[in-house]
Design an enzyme around this catalytic site. Structure first.
Site, short mmCIF file in Angstrom:
data_model
loop_
_atom_site.label_atom_id
_atom_site.label_comp_id
_atom_site.label_asym_id
_atom_site.label_seq_id
_atom_site.Cartn_x
_atom_site.Cartn_y
_atom_site.Cartn_z
N GLY A 97 0.81 -1.20 0.00
CA GLY A 97 0.00 0.00 0.00
C GLY A 97 0.84 1.25 0.00
O GLY A 97 1.96 1.28 -0.55
N SER A 98 0.36 2.29 0.69
CA SER A 98 0.92 3.64 0.54
C SER A 98 2.37 3.79 0.97
O SER A 98 3.03 4.76 0.59
CB SER A 98 0.08 4.64 1.31
OG SER A 98 -1.23 4.61 0.78
N THR A 99 2.88 2.87 1.79
CA THR A 99 4.30 3.00 2.16
C THR A 99 5.16 2.95 0.90
O THR A 99 6.27 3.47 0.88
CB THR A 99 4.74 1.89 3.13
OG1 THR A 99 4.28 0.64 2.64
CG2 THR A 99 4.18 2.13 4.52
N LYS A 109 4.72 4.56 -1.67
CA LYS A 109 4.85 5.89 -2.26
C LYS A 109 6.22 6.51 -1.94
O LYS A 109 6.67 7.43 -2.61
CB LYS A 109 3.71 6.81 -1.80
CG LYS A 109 2.38 6.40 -2.46
CD LYS A 109 1.19 7.13 -1.87
CE LYS A 109 -0.09 6.56 -2.51
NZ LYS A 109 -1.28 6.83 -1.68
#
Lengths: 578, 374
Positions: free
Chosen positions: A284-286, A288
């Site tokens: 997920g967003s990690t 990014k």
């Protein structure tokens, strides 16, 4: 001889021994003479034997204590080498323990013997003991692995027919605390999992302890805080890592649930599963962090640029949008801070699929981690690498890596841009580390600022351990369901941080599997609410042991080093998705 | 015993006053020590091969009274009776040895044991004393110069015995019987030229055995160069003596018997060395030497060549067995399986030695005017 012969010839034969005449008499005399010779030979032979007895028993004994030497070589080898943590704390050792067995043939009274033995070992069944003592076999185990105190007590009873056999037993003094790292060895000292399996032959041969990079104190803090989060949010599991950013040494690594390696019989498959290294997850967003670093490093965008995040992206049958999107242009720091999926996708598209794949490869995300455990998960990466993959990978979907790879990747981004493979072995501090550069130092410094921004002003505020300059990124991934697609309720909530982020020393990753929101989190089960508070407490508790001192966060030089100018935009700010 | 009057002319009375009481006493001491050693050495062997601990002890202690009985009964005999029983025994044993070769059980590559009614008998053990007496008779007849070809008969009998033994094969017994027979021939007056020749033959025989029998070859190689091969048994044996020292570790406290396969038989002297020490070993050696030398001394006064040769043959057999056993244990010669008389475990050996020593006691009894001599 000659003299005797002369006698025999000269002296006349007496009358009364007429029976012996002539050569008969001579033969007897000759026989006597030769008997004397034979007797002398025998006497000498016996003397030689006697001298040899004295020689061997008394003199050789004094010269060479051979028996003692041979006994010395017979002493039992202590067996498998110990495993210790970075400070020398014992994680695994081998003990010689006595086991009690019976030779029923010599048990005189089974009933009385059983009753007597139960005064010392009351856990043994009376009827069972009598049955064993009355058996026809010559060997039957009564109890394995006694303590020295128990052995003494049994000996003191003086029951005939009971004997001890020494067995070597692998002991894990820390119990479950390092179970997933150290693993365990089974009967006959064969390594079955973890370090025990990975270094099996070395441990069997070597007598020097194997020193790991683990610090048992940090390990304890990490385990306790993760367990707290599991309990609070009713998670099914958790993983956590503390890693030295400069050497990639794993200082602590936890996977929950875990097991007690000393209790061989009570280990479930779920507890044996190492979420930190064997499990691969869409993070997920990690991710990014990597997406942003990639775009900045390739120069397809800058900290001053931005992207229009006003409209969802539609490709084929998918729609990518930001939760609670405010439909406006977002600068790069804002995209990161608010974790905008739309912005991230556009950044990735500017870089392109080939370069993205090459970047992921450089970070080690396309092959299993090099960590020294047999339990290493192979990442799941798309093949072929389509544009849709490029888009989803930008916000951490469509590629699954293990938590150890995530932590290792973040360490490479924040440490100045050089990647070292993660290790569980303590590195020699004097060792010159040659790593592989993944991003420029400039990009690395920019990333530190962005990470700090998230904690100061974005989704990671719950991780802000005062004085330790935590910088990090939240991640809340929906776990893939069985039949394809994603489950909105089954989340993987994580927070990955570096501290002190102006000059990072350690990366901390906390990840909770399927947490459920509660009152304290206002019903949220996201990384910012579930994992970030754990990271905050871990940093606060571990920093003193790791020799990291708190600083004044408002000091001008620190503010300057971490300052991010957010370009002014038209329109109002929007809260991005997680 | 002192109640037997000097004038008592009963069989027992005459026996008491004429038998060599010193030698009898020494033999009795050896037998008693043997009973002690069977307790010390055999349980660990029995346990190792999965028998009851006291298996060997029971069997040996059952036979000891029988042996003492044979010893006593034989010592009552007159020289004539000795000769007769030896001739009968010799013929019987020869027959049994032929049967052994035909029906005997093969143990470790050799046929030496004959099973009779639940007992296994090593027939060659009983042949030894009988043959010594028979050979003595033949040699003495030869020296009577009455034309009787005793020496040739002795040579033929010897050849038959040796052939039977080598067919088993039993090299140890062959060596003992050969030495005893040759010793008797020597005492009977074999010309010195032949003595030298026979010695060469003996040496040649040894060399032949070295090349013909692989196990002999192996043993001798190990003796000559202990580092070359596995000299496990002899090493353990020497270790026993070193471990025992002067005073020993104490009865039953020995360690080495646990490693020696034949601690109760072929290496009982090593167990003695470890558990009782060098002093007791020397006392034991002295007892054996005393029996042999005192026997020789009494034979020296003997008027009959037959008695002298027979007695010397029996004593030589007894002494040689003891010497070979002890020398093997002390690595003074290549390891040779040989029982220590009356001490080692072994029924056949025990009874046969009782027979031999009984006959020897009979022959060395004091005889009035030596008139009973043959």
């Amino acid at each position: 001889m000659t003299h005797t012969r002369l006698n025999a010839a000269d002296i006349p034969v007496p009358e009364k021994t007429l029976k012996f005449e002539g050569s008969g008499k001579q033969a007897l005399e000759q026989g006597r003479t030769r008997l004397l010779i034979a007797g002398t030979v025998f006497a000498l032979a016996f003397c030689v034997i006697a001298a040899r007895v004295i020689d061997v028993s008394v003199f050789e004994r004094a010269e060479e204590p051979r028996l003692a030497e041979e006994r010395g070589t017979l002493t039992h080898k202590t067996g498998r080498a110990d495993i210790v943590d970075r400070n020398g704390m014992l994680l695994a050792t081998t003990l010689n323990v006595p086991s009690l067995y019976a030779d029923p043939k010599y048990i005189m009274d089974p009933i009385e013997s059983a009753a007597k033995l139960r005064t010392v070992l009351p856990e043994l069944g009376h009827a069972d003991l009598i049955a064993k003592f009355s058996d026809k076999k010559r060997f039957t185990w009564i109890k394995r692995n006694l303590t020295p105190r128990q052995q003494y007590a049994v000996n003191k009873l003086g029951i005939p027919g009971l004997y001890f056999q020494n067995e070597s037993k692998r002991i894990y003094p820390q119990g479950p605390l390092t179970a997933h790292i150290v693993g365990r060895a089974g009967f006959d000292d064969v390594g079955l999992s973890g370090i025990e399996k990975n270094f099996d032959s070395m441990l069997r041969d070597g007598s020097d302890p194997l020193r790991l990079s683990i610090d048992i104190r940090i390990q304890h803090i990490l385990r306790e805080e993760l367990q707290t989060q599991i309990d609070a949010f009713d998670g099914i599991g958790a993983a956590g890592i503390v890693m030295d950013v400069n050497s990639s040494e794993i200082v602590a690594m936890i996977s929950l649930p875990d097991f007690d390696p000393n209790r061989r019989d009570q280990i479930s498959d779920d507890a044996m599963f190492n979420r930190a290294t064997l499990g691969v997850y869409e993070m997920g967003s990690t991710f990014k962090i990597f997406n942003t670093a990639m775009a900045l490093d390739y120069g397809t965008t800058t900290m001053r640029n931005g992207y229009d995040a006003s409209k969802p992206i539609r490709i084929a049958r998918f729609t990518i949008n930001d939760d609670h999107a405010k439909n406006r242009w977002l600068s790069v720091p804002e995209i990161f801070m608010y974790s905008s999926n739309i912005g991230s996708v556009k950044m990735a598209l500017d870089v392109g699929g080939d370069r993205q794949k090459a970047f992921m490869k450089r970070l080690g995300f396309l092959e299993a981690s090099a960590v020294e455990l047999p339990e290493r998960g192979r990442p799941l990466a798309p093949s072929p690498w389509r544009p849709i993959n490029t888009m989803t990978i930008s916000f951490g979907h469509g590629i699954a890596v293990s938590p150890i790879q995530l932590a290792n990747g973040v360490a490479s981004i924040v440490n100045g841009g050089v990647r070292h493979p993660a290790t569980l072995l303590r590195r020699d501090t004097t060792e010159m580390l040659v790593g592989e550069r993944v991003i420029s130092e400039k990009t690395s410094i920019a990333m530190r600022r962005l990470l700090r921004l998230v904690v100061e002003k974005g989704t990671g505020r719950n991780a802000n351990a005062k004085g330790y300059l935590v910088g990090g990124k939240t991640g809340t991934a929906e776990k893939p369901g069985r039949g394809g697609g994603y489950q909105r309720k089954a989340l993987l909530s994580s927070f990955v941080a570096a501290f002190p982020v102006n000059d990072p020393r350690y990366v901390v990753l906390a990840m909770v599997d399927e947490p459920k929101g509660n009152k304290s989190s206002y019903g949220y089960a996201t990384g910012g609410w579930v994992a970030a508070p754990a990271v905050k407490r871990i940093v606060e508790r571990a920093a003193p042991f790791l020799n990291v001192t708190p600083v004044d966060e408002e000091a001008p030089e620190i503010r300057r080093s971490l300052m991010v100018k957010i370009p002014q935009t038209k329109g109002k700010k929007a809260l991005a998705s997680f | 015993m002192s109640s037997i009057a000097r004038t008592d002319t009963s069989i027992l009375g005459r026996w008491w006053w004429t038998v060599d009481r010193w030698t009898s006493g020494a033999l009795l001491l050896i037998i008693l020590f043997g009973a002690l050693m069977i307790f010390a050495a055999s349980p660990s062997v029995a346990e190792r091969i999965g028998l009851d601990s006291y298996h060997f002890v029971r069997r040996q202690l059952m036979l000891l009274p029988v042996a003492a009985g044979i010893l006593f009964v034989c010592s009552l005999m007159t020289p004539l009776q000795v000769r007769r029983i030896a001739v009968v025994g010799f013929i019987g044993c020869l027959g049994l040895m032929v049967l052994t070769l035909m029906f005997g059980a093969e143990i470790k590559g050799a046929r030496r044991w004959l099973s009779i009614g639940g007992f296994s008998l090593q027939t060659s053990e009983f042949l030894k004393p009988c043959f010594a007496v028979v050979a003595a008779w033949m040699f003495s007849e030869w020296r009577k110069d009455n034309g009787f070809p005793g020496q040739w008969i002795a040579i033929v009998l010897y050849s038959v015995v040796i052939s039977l033994l080598l067919m088993q094969p039993d090299l140890g017994q062959t060596v003992v019987i050969s030495l005893v027979w040759f010793g008797q021939f020597f005492l009977a007056g074999l010309p010195m030229m032949f003595v030298g020749g026979a010695m060469l033959c003996g040496a040649g025989g040894m060399v032949a055995a070295y090349f013909l029998f692989p196990h002999v070859n192996d043993r001798i190689n190990r003796f000559l160069d202990p580092a070359a091969g596995d000299s496990y048994q002899v090493e353990r044996s020497l270790e026993a003596f070193r471990n025992g020292g002067l005073l020993g570790t104490g009865p039953g406290e020995g360690q080495v018997k646990a490693y020696l396969p034949d601690a109760h038989a072929d290496f009982v002297f090593s167990v003695t060395g470890e558990e009782f020490g060098a002093i007791v070993c020397i006392l034991l050696i002295s007892l054996f030497a005393f029996v042999v030398l005192r026997g020789f001394a009494r034979l020296f006064a003997e008027q009959s060549l037959f008695v002298l040769l027979a007695g010397a043959g029996l004593l030589a057999q007894f002494g040689l067995q003891a010497l070979i056993h002890m020398a093997s244990a002390l690595q003074l010669m290549p390891a040779k399986g040989m029982t220590l008389p009356f001490i080692s475990y072994g029924g056949s050996s025990l009874l046969a030695l009782a027979l031999g020593m009984g006959l020897m006691l009979a022959l060395t009894r004091s005889r009035a005017g030596r008139m009973e001599a043959l």
